[in-house]
Design a protein around this motif. Structure first.
Motif, PDB file in Angstrom:
ATOM      1  N   UNK A  28      56.101  57.282 -52.106  1.00 18.83           N
ATOM      2  CA  UNK A  28      56.798  57.998 -53.174  1.00 18.83           C
ATOM      3  C   UNK A  28      55.801  58.904 -53.884  1.00 18.83           C
ATOM      4  N   UNK A  29      56.206  60.138 -54.135  1.00 15.11           N
ATOM      5  CA  UNK A  29      55.356  61.121 -54.810  1.00 15.11           C
ATOM      6  C   UNK A  29      55.900  61.389 -56.204  1.00 15.11           C
ATOM      7  N   UNK A  30      55.006  61.502 -57.179  1.00 18.55           N
ATOM      8  CA  UNK A  30      55.389  61.896 -58.527  1.00 18.55           C
ATOM      9  C   UNK A  30      55.107  63.387 -58.667  1.00 18.55           C
ATOM     10  N   UNK A  31      56.126  64.178 -58.903  1.00 18.65           N
ATOM     11  CA  UNK A  31      55.998  65.623 -59.011  1.00 18.65           C
ATOM     12  C   UNK A  31      55.523  66.058 -60.394  1.00 18.65           C
ATOM     13  N   UNK A  32      55.422  65.131 -61.341  1.00 27.68           N
ATOM     14  CA  UNK A  32      55.007  65.469 -62.704  1.00 27.68           C
ATOM     15  C   UNK A  32      53.695  66.241 -62.722  1.00 27.68           C
ATOM     16  N   UNK A  33      53.695  67.421 -63.360  1.00 28.37           N
ATOM     17  CA  UNK A  33      52.516  68.260 -63.456  1.00 28.37           C
ATOM     18  C   UNK A  33      52.298  69.199 -62.292  1.00 28.37           C
ATOM     19  N   UNK A  34      52.968  68.979 -61.166  1.00 26.48           N
ATOM     20  CA  UNK A  34      52.855  69.888 -60.021  1.00 26.48           C
ATOM     21  C   UNK A  34      53.659  71.147 -60.340  1.00 26.48           C
ATOM     22  N   UNK A  35      53.402  72.225 -59.610  1.00 27.42           N
ATOM     23  CA  UNK A  35      54.138  73.452 -59.907  1.00 27.42           C
ATOM     24  C   UNK A  35      54.478  74.244 -58.665  1.00 27.42           C
ATOM     25  N   UNK A  49      55.942  62.338 -67.247  1.00 26.34           N
ATOM     26  CA  UNK A  49      56.463  61.163 -67.936  1.00 26.34           C
ATOM     27  C   UNK A  49      57.941  60.910 -67.789  1.00 26.34           C
ATOM     28  N   UNK A  50      58.537  61.310 -66.674  1.00 29.39           N
ATOM     29  CA  UNK A  50      59.950  61.025 -66.439  1.00 29.39           C
ATOM     30  C   UNK A  50      60.127  60.462 -65.025  1.00 29.39           C
ATOM     31  N   UNK A  51      60.971  59.455 -64.869  1.00 35.87           N
ATOM     32  CA  UNK A  51      61.208  58.926 -63.516  1.00 35.87           C
ATOM     33  C   UNK A  51      61.965  59.923 -62.635  1.00 35.87           C
ATOM     34  N   UNK A  52      62.530  60.973 -63.236  1.00 33.80           N
ATOM     35  CA  UNK A  52      63.256  61.976 -62.456  1.00 33.80           C
ATOM     36  C   UNK A  52      62.352  62.737 -61.499  1.00 33.80           C
ATOM     37  N   UNK A  53      61.030  62.718 -61.732  1.00 37.54           N
ATOM     38  CA  UNK A  53      60.110  63.458 -60.872  1.00 37.54           C
ATOM     39  C   UNK A  53      59.638  62.644 -59.667  1.00 37.54           C
ATOM     40  N   UNK A  54      60.097  61.411 -59.532  1.00 40.03           N
ATOM     41  CA  UNK A  54      59.706  60.581 -58.391  1.00 40.03           C
ATOM     42  C   UNK A  54      60.543  60.954 -57.172  1.00 40.03           C
ATOM     43  N   UNK A  58      61.238  61.256 -47.449  1.00 41.80           N
ATOM     44  CA  UNK A  58      62.452  61.822 -46.874  1.00 41.80           C
ATOM     45  C   UNK A  58      63.372  62.488 -47.871  1.00 41.80           C
ATOM     46  N   UNK A  59      63.139  62.305 -49.170  1.00 47.83           N
ATOM     47  CA  UNK A  59      64.026  62.915 -50.167  1.00 47.83           C
ATOM     48  C   UNK A  59      63.703  64.390 -50.371  1.00 47.83           C
ATOM     49  N   UNK A  60      64.737  65.116 -50.776  1.00 48.30           N
ATOM     50  CA  UNK A  60      64.651  66.555 -51.005  1.00 48.30           C
ATOM     51  C   UNK A  60      64.903  66.827 -52.480  1.00 48.30           C
ATOM     52  N   UNK A  61      64.070  67.677 -53.071  1.00 44.68           N
ATOM     53  CA  UNK A  61      64.165  68.057 -54.468  1.00 44.68           C
ATOM     54  C   UNK A  61      64.414  69.565 -54.528  1.00 44.68           C
ATOM     55  N   UNK A  62      65.274  70.017 -55.454  1.00 45.21           N
ATOM     56  CA  UNK A  62      65.570  71.437 -55.596  1.00 45.21           C
ATOM     57  C   UNK A  62      65.168  71.903 -56.992  1.00 45.21           C
ATOM     58  N   UNK A  63      64.456  73.032 -57.037  1.00 45.74           N
ATOM     59  CA  UNK A  63      64.114  73.693 -58.290  1.00 45.74           C
ATOM     60  C   UNK A  63      64.947  74.965 -58.362  1.00 45.74           C
ATOM     61  N   UNK A  64      65.838  75.038 -59.341  1.00 45.02           N
ATOM     62  CA  UNK A  64      66.687  76.209 -59.562  1.00 45.02           C
ATOM     63  C   UNK A  64      65.901  77.192 -60.425  1.00 45.02           C
ATOM     64  N   UNK A  65      65.685  78.400 -59.925  1.00 38.21           N
ATOM     65  CA  UNK A  65      64.832  79.376 -60.586  1.00 38.21           C
ATOM     66  C   UNK A  65      65.643  80.379 -61.403  1.00 38.21           C
ATOM     67  N   UNK A  71      68.279  68.927 -66.078  1.00 38.50           N
ATOM     68  CA  UNK A  71      67.359  68.292 -65.143  1.00 38.50           C
ATOM     69  C   UNK A  71      67.814  66.868 -64.873  1.00 38.50           C
ATOM     70  N   UNK A  72      67.564  66.413 -63.675  1.00 33.18           N
ATOM     71  CA  UNK A  72      67.890  65.044 -63.307  1.00 33.18           C
ATOM     72  C   UNK A  72      67.136  64.683 -62.052  1.00 33.18           C
ATOM     73  N   UNK A  73      67.402  63.519 -61.518  1.00 32.46           N
ATOM     74  CA  UNK A  73      66.717  63.134 -60.289  1.00 32.46           C
ATOM     75  C   UNK A  73      66.919  64.181 -59.190  1.00 32.46           C
ATOM     76  N   UNK A  74      65.815  64.681 -58.653  1.00 35.05           N
ATOM     77  CA  UNK A  74      65.796  65.616 -57.526  1.00 35.05           C
ATOM     78  C   UNK A  74      66.414  66.974 -57.829  1.00 35.05           C
ATOM     79  N   UNK A  75      66.617  67.309 -59.099  1.00 38.36           N
ATOM     80  CA  UNK A  75      67.237  68.573 -59.499  1.00 38.36           C
ATOM     81  C   UNK A  75      66.584  69.065 -60.793  1.00 38.36           C
ATOM     82  N   UNK A  76      65.959  70.245 -60.742  1.00 41.19           N
ATOM     83  CA  UNK A  76      65.263  70.784 -61.909  1.00 41.19           C
ATOM     84  C   UNK A  76      65.617  72.248 -62.098  1.00 41.19           C
ATOM     85  N   UNK A  77      65.603  72.699 -63.354  1.00 44.04           N
ATOM     86  CA  UNK A  77      65.981  74.062 -63.725  1.00 44.04           C
ATOM     87  C   UNK A  77      64.853  74.701 -64.522  1.00 44.04           C
ATOM     88  N   UNK A  78      64.454  75.917 -64.139  1.00 41.64           N
ATOM     89  CA  UNK A  78      63.335  76.588 -64.801  1.00 41.64           C
ATOM     90  C   UNK A  78      63.731  77.212 -66.130  1.00 41.64           C
TER      91      UNK A  78
END
Length: 179
Positions: A28-35, A49-54, A58-65, A71-78
């Motif tokens: 499991x990777x923590x995306x916190x602080x990555x960019x 500091x949020x479990x949503x970044x774990x 095999x999981x896919x995460x989407x960043x909406x630009x 924001x929520x698990x595997x879904x983030x908005x810039x």
């Protein structure tokens, strides 16, 4: 790794750019602080500091630009107005931390349309890209995507995927029959 770069359809004629990341590792990777950075002009840093970044293997995460959302698990908005649209010649990079120009912090990179992107040198030094290479995106439709195979590095890992599968597993590279 960067897994897909393209657009998410949000309604009739409404689209926004997005970047998909996939955990191809075994932990499991923590995306916190990555960019994620677009041509080193715009960047989005994952919150700390949020479990949503774990992201599990095999999981896919989407960043909406460039759009706002919840924001929520595997879904983030810039946030609205923070990013521009993707260009015919562009690049996206994924980093462990700032500064984006530090090759020791660069995790993955893709550029399309032409070589010489803002962070190509850092990607070459990091060993994830070959100097002067780029993904041939001539067949990419105006709101199409570039998708990657899960393995390998450099431009050969990427292909045009005009089906827009952000948030889902990528389809196999399209088969073009010989006539």
């Amino acid at each position: 790794i960067l897994h897909e770069v393209g657009y998410v359809r949000t309604g009739a004629g409404a689209y926004h750019p997005a970047v998909e990341l996939k955990n191809v590792g075994t932990a499991t990777e923590d995306m916190g602080g990555k960019l994620v950075a677009l041509a080193n002009q715009h960047s989005y840093e994952f919150p700390l500091g949020t479990p949503d970044t774990l992201v599990a293997p095999g999981e896919i995460l989407v960043v909406h630009l460039g759009v706002s959302g919840q924001d929520g698990p595997l879904e983030f908005y810039s946030g609205a107005g923070t990013f521009r649209d993707l260009r015919a010649m562009d690049s996206v990079s994924f980093h462990a931390a700032q500064p984006a120009t530090d090759p020791t912090l660069l995790i993955d990179f893709v550029q399309w349309g032409a070589a010489g992107g803002a962070l190509e040198g850092a990607a070459v030094t990091a060993g994830v890209w070959a100097a002067g290479s780029f993904v041939d995106s001539a067949d990419r439709m105006p709101r199409g995507s570039l998708a990657s195979f899960d393995e390998g590095t450099g431009a050969g890992r990427w292909y045009v995927d005009n089906t827009g599968t952000l948030g889902e597993e990528n389809a196999a590279s399209p088969f073009v029959p010989v006539t």
